[in-house]
Design a protein around this motif. Sequence first.
Motif, PDB file in Angstrom:
ATOM      1  N   LEU A 299       0.825  -1.205   0.000  1.00 30.80           N
ATOM      2  CA  LEU A 299       0.000   0.000   0.000  1.00 30.80           C
ATOM      3  C   LEU A 299       0.867   1.265   0.000  1.00 30.80           C
ATOM      4  O   LEU A 299       0.556   2.233  -0.695  1.00 30.80           O
ATOM      5  CB  LEU A 299      -0.958  -0.020   1.188  1.00 30.80           C
ATOM      6  CG  LEU A 299      -2.013  -1.134   1.129  1.00 30.80           C
ATOM      7  CD1 LEU A 299      -2.801  -1.198   2.427  1.00 30.80           C
ATOM      8  CD2 LEU A 299      -2.939  -0.946  -0.069  1.00 30.80           C
ATOM      9  N   TRP A 300       1.957   1.252   0.761  1.00 30.54           N
ATOM     10  CA  TRP A 300       2.855   2.399   0.790  1.00 30.54           C
ATOM     11  C   TRP A 300       3.457   2.671  -0.589  1.00 30.54           C
ATOM     12  O   TRP A 300       3.380   3.789  -1.107  1.00 30.54           O
ATOM     13  CB  TRP A 300       3.965   2.171   1.821  1.00 30.54           C
ATOM     14  CG  TRP A 300       5.119   3.115   1.683  1.00 30.54           C
ATOM     15  CD1 TRP A 300       5.074   4.485   1.688  1.00 30.54           C
ATOM     16  CD2 TRP A 300       6.490   2.765   1.495  1.00 30.54           C
ATOM     17  NE1 TRP A 300       6.338   5.004   1.526  1.00 30.54           N
ATOM     18  CE2 TRP A 300       7.226   3.967   1.412  1.00 30.54           C
ATOM     19  CE3 TRP A 300       7.171   1.556   1.412  1.00 30.54           C
ATOM     20  CZ2 TRP A 300       8.609   3.987   1.230  1.00 30.54           C
ATOM     21  CZ3 TRP A 300       8.549   1.580   1.246  1.00 30.54           C
ATOM     22  CH2 TRP A 300       9.247   2.784   1.153  1.00 30.54           C
TER      23      TRP A 300
ATOM     24  N   SER B 278       2.618   1.500  -3.640  1.00 31.28           N
ATOM     25  CA  SER B 278       1.674   1.770  -4.728  1.00 31.28           C
ATOM     26  C   SER B 278       0.990   3.129  -4.559  1.00 31.28           C
ATOM     27  O   SER B 278       0.737   3.821  -5.543  1.00 31.28           O
ATOM     28  CB  SER B 278       0.636   0.653  -4.847  1.00 31.28           C
ATOM     29  OG  SER B 278      -0.245   0.646  -3.737  1.00 31.28           O
ATOM     30  N   THR B 279       0.710   3.515  -3.317  1.00 28.11           N
ATOM     31  CA  THR B 279       0.094   4.821  -3.080  1.00 28.11           C
ATOM     32  C   THR B 279       1.093   5.938  -3.387  1.00 28.11           C
ATOM     33  O   THR B 279       0.782   6.889  -4.107  1.00 28.11           O
ATOM     34  CB  THR B 279      -0.381   4.943  -1.612  1.00 28.11           C
ATOM     35  OG1 THR B 279      -1.337   3.915  -1.345  1.00 28.11           O
ATOM     36  CG2 THR B 279      -1.021   6.299  -1.356  1.00 28.11           C
ATOM     37  N   THR B 280       2.292   5.804  -2.859  1.00 28.08           N
ATOM     38  CA  THR B 280       3.298   6.855  -2.992  1.00 28.08           C
ATOM     39  C   THR B 280       3.772   7.033  -4.433  1.00 28.08           C
ATOM     40  O   THR B 280       3.956   8.167  -4.882  1.00 28.08           O
ATOM     41  CB  THR B 280       4.498   6.541  -2.077  1.00 28.08           C
ATOM     42  OG1 THR B 280       4.012   6.393  -0.737  1.00 28.08           O
ATOM     43  CG2 THR B 280       5.542   7.644  -2.125  1.00 28.08           C
TER      44      THR B 280
ATOM     45  N   SER C 187       0.030   6.684  -7.430  1.00 26.75           N
ATOM     46  CA  SER C 187      -1.241   7.378  -7.239  1.00 26.75           C
ATOM     47  C   SER C 187      -0.960   8.814  -6.829  1.00 26.75           C
ATOM     48  O   SER C 187       0.193   9.176  -6.552  1.00 26.75           O
ATOM     49  CB  SER C 187      -2.096   6.674  -6.182  1.00 26.75           C
ATOM     50  OG  SER C 187      -1.727   7.056  -4.881  1.00 26.75           O
TER      51      SER C 187
ATOM     52  N   GLU D  63      -2.539   9.993  -4.182  1.00 29.09           N
ATOM     53  CA  GLU D  63      -2.919  10.003  -2.772  1.00 29.09           C
ATOM     54  C   GLU D  63      -1.686  10.091  -1.873  1.00 29.09           C
ATOM     55  O   GLU D  63      -0.568   9.825  -2.305  1.00 29.09           O
ATOM     56  CB  GLU D  63      -3.688   8.728  -2.427  1.00 29.09           C
ATOM     57  CG  GLU D  63      -4.980   8.549  -3.203  1.00 29.09           C
ATOM     58  CD  GLU D  63      -5.592   7.178  -2.986  1.00 29.09           C
ATOM     59  OE1 GLU D  63      -5.532   6.674  -1.845  1.00 29.09           O
ATOM     60  OE2 GLU D  63      -6.093   6.607  -3.962  1.00 29.09           O
TER      61      GLU D  63
ATOM     62  N   PHE E 144      -0.013   8.456   1.446  1.00 29.82           N
ATOM     63  CA  PHE E 144      -0.086   7.234   2.247  1.00 29.82           C
ATOM     64  C   PHE E 144      -0.117   7.591   3.724  1.00 29.82           C
ATOM     65  O   PHE E 144       0.699   8.377   4.198  1.00 29.82           O
ATOM     66  CB  PHE E 144       1.103   6.317   1.940  1.00 29.82           C
ATOM     67  CG  PHE E 144       1.094   5.060   2.745  1.00 29.82           C
ATOM     68  CD1 PHE E 144       0.144   4.080   2.511  1.00 29.82           C
ATOM     69  CD2 PHE E 144       2.032   4.849   3.740  1.00 29.82           C
ATOM     70  CE1 PHE E 144       0.133   2.910   3.256  1.00 29.82           C
ATOM     71  CE2 PHE E 144       2.036   3.691   4.487  1.00 29.82           C
ATOM     72  CZ  PHE E 144       1.078   2.717   4.244  1.00 29.82           C
TER      73      PHE E 144
ATOM     74  N   SER F   7      -5.197  -5.400  -0.987  1.00 34.08           N
ATOM     75  CA  SER F   7      -3.919  -4.727  -1.221  1.00 34.08           C
ATOM     76  C   SER F   7      -3.321  -5.151  -2.563  1.00 34.08           C
ATOM     77  O   SER F   7      -2.851  -4.312  -3.342  1.00 34.08           O
ATOM     78  CB  SER F   7      -2.939  -5.027  -0.086  1.00 34.08           C
ATOM     79  OG  SER F   7      -3.456  -4.586   1.146  1.00 34.08           O
TER      80      SER F   7
ATOM     81  N   LEU G 166      -5.350  -3.554  -5.366  1.00 34.97           N
ATOM     82  CA  LEU G 166      -5.101  -2.121  -5.503  1.00 34.97           C
ATOM     83  C   LEU G 166      -3.785  -1.874  -6.238  1.00 34.97           C
ATOM     84  O   LEU G 166      -3.705  -1.010  -7.116  1.00 34.97           O
ATOM     85  CB  LEU G 166      -5.096  -1.449  -4.134  1.00 34.97           C
ATOM     86  CG  LEU G 166      -5.050   0.073  -4.138  1.00 34.97           C
ATOM     87  CD1 LEU G 166      -6.225   0.678  -4.899  1.00 34.97           C
ATOM     88  CD2 LEU G 166      -5.044   0.583  -2.704  1.00 34.97           C
TER      89      LEU G 166
ATOM     90  N   ARG H 255      -3.481   0.060  -9.837  1.00 35.81           N
ATOM     91  CA  ARG H 255      -2.641   1.255  -9.991  1.00 35.81           C
ATOM     92  C   ARG H 255      -1.565   1.056 -11.045  1.00 35.81           C
ATOM     93  O   ARG H 255      -1.303   1.950 -11.857  1.00 35.81           O
ATOM     94  CB  ARG H 255      -2.016   1.629  -8.653  1.00 35.81           C
ATOM     95  CG  ARG H 255      -3.034   2.235  -7.707  1.00 35.81           C
ATOM     96  CD  ARG H 255      -2.459   2.510  -6.350  1.00 35.81           C
ATOM     97  NE  ARG H 255      -3.408   3.282  -5.554  1.00 35.81           N
ATOM     98  CZ  ARG H 255      -3.339   3.410  -4.253  1.00 35.81           C
ATOM     99  NH1 ARG H 255      -2.354   2.835  -3.578  1.00 35.81           N
ATOM    100  NH2 ARG H 255      -4.239   4.127  -3.607  1.00 35.81           N
TER     101      ARG H 255
END
Length: 171
Positions: free
Chosen positions: A72-73, A75-77, A80, A82, A84, A107, A110, A114
């Motif tokens: 999640l860290w 892929s978000t950072t 995306s 967004e 994190f 997870s 996601l 992404r």
Amino acid sequence: MKQIFFLLFLISYPIMSQQVTPKSAFLEKWTNSKEYLLEIAESMPENKYSYAPTEREMDFRNQLLHICGNMLWLSTTYFSEEIFDRKKLSENAPDSKIEVIKLLEKSFDLVYERVQNAKDESLKTEVDFFAGPKSKLQILNLLQDHVTHHRGQLIVYLNLNEIKPPKYVGW
């Protein structure tokens, strides 16, 4: 005969080249990695989710949550817009086996979404990373390597509990 092979090459090359991009290769491997890790998570009985071979190591449940957090860290950072929020993730960490597995599946999905939505050429983009500048392609490699590293530990946990690990799924 040579003309037939050349014609087949011309027809099949665009199809083959679409299947061997770094992104498509990652997504195929990621799907297999997801299925394999979910099987491993399912294999451990819930009453053994607190098992850790030594005090230095995370227990089975926390290994899985650590994998989720890393996915999640990264892929978000890096894939995306967004921000994190590690604190929110740790505050909402699931306790039960079924909840952990749901988070693991979510997870993986996601990350897949992404990366699938990322433009192929964006993988060449250099990003700031705590270990120095990296390309987004290197971030993809890190995503997979991190899962593989901790999955290997989880296989040891299964073996130490006399549980036969699922058959390996690679590419």
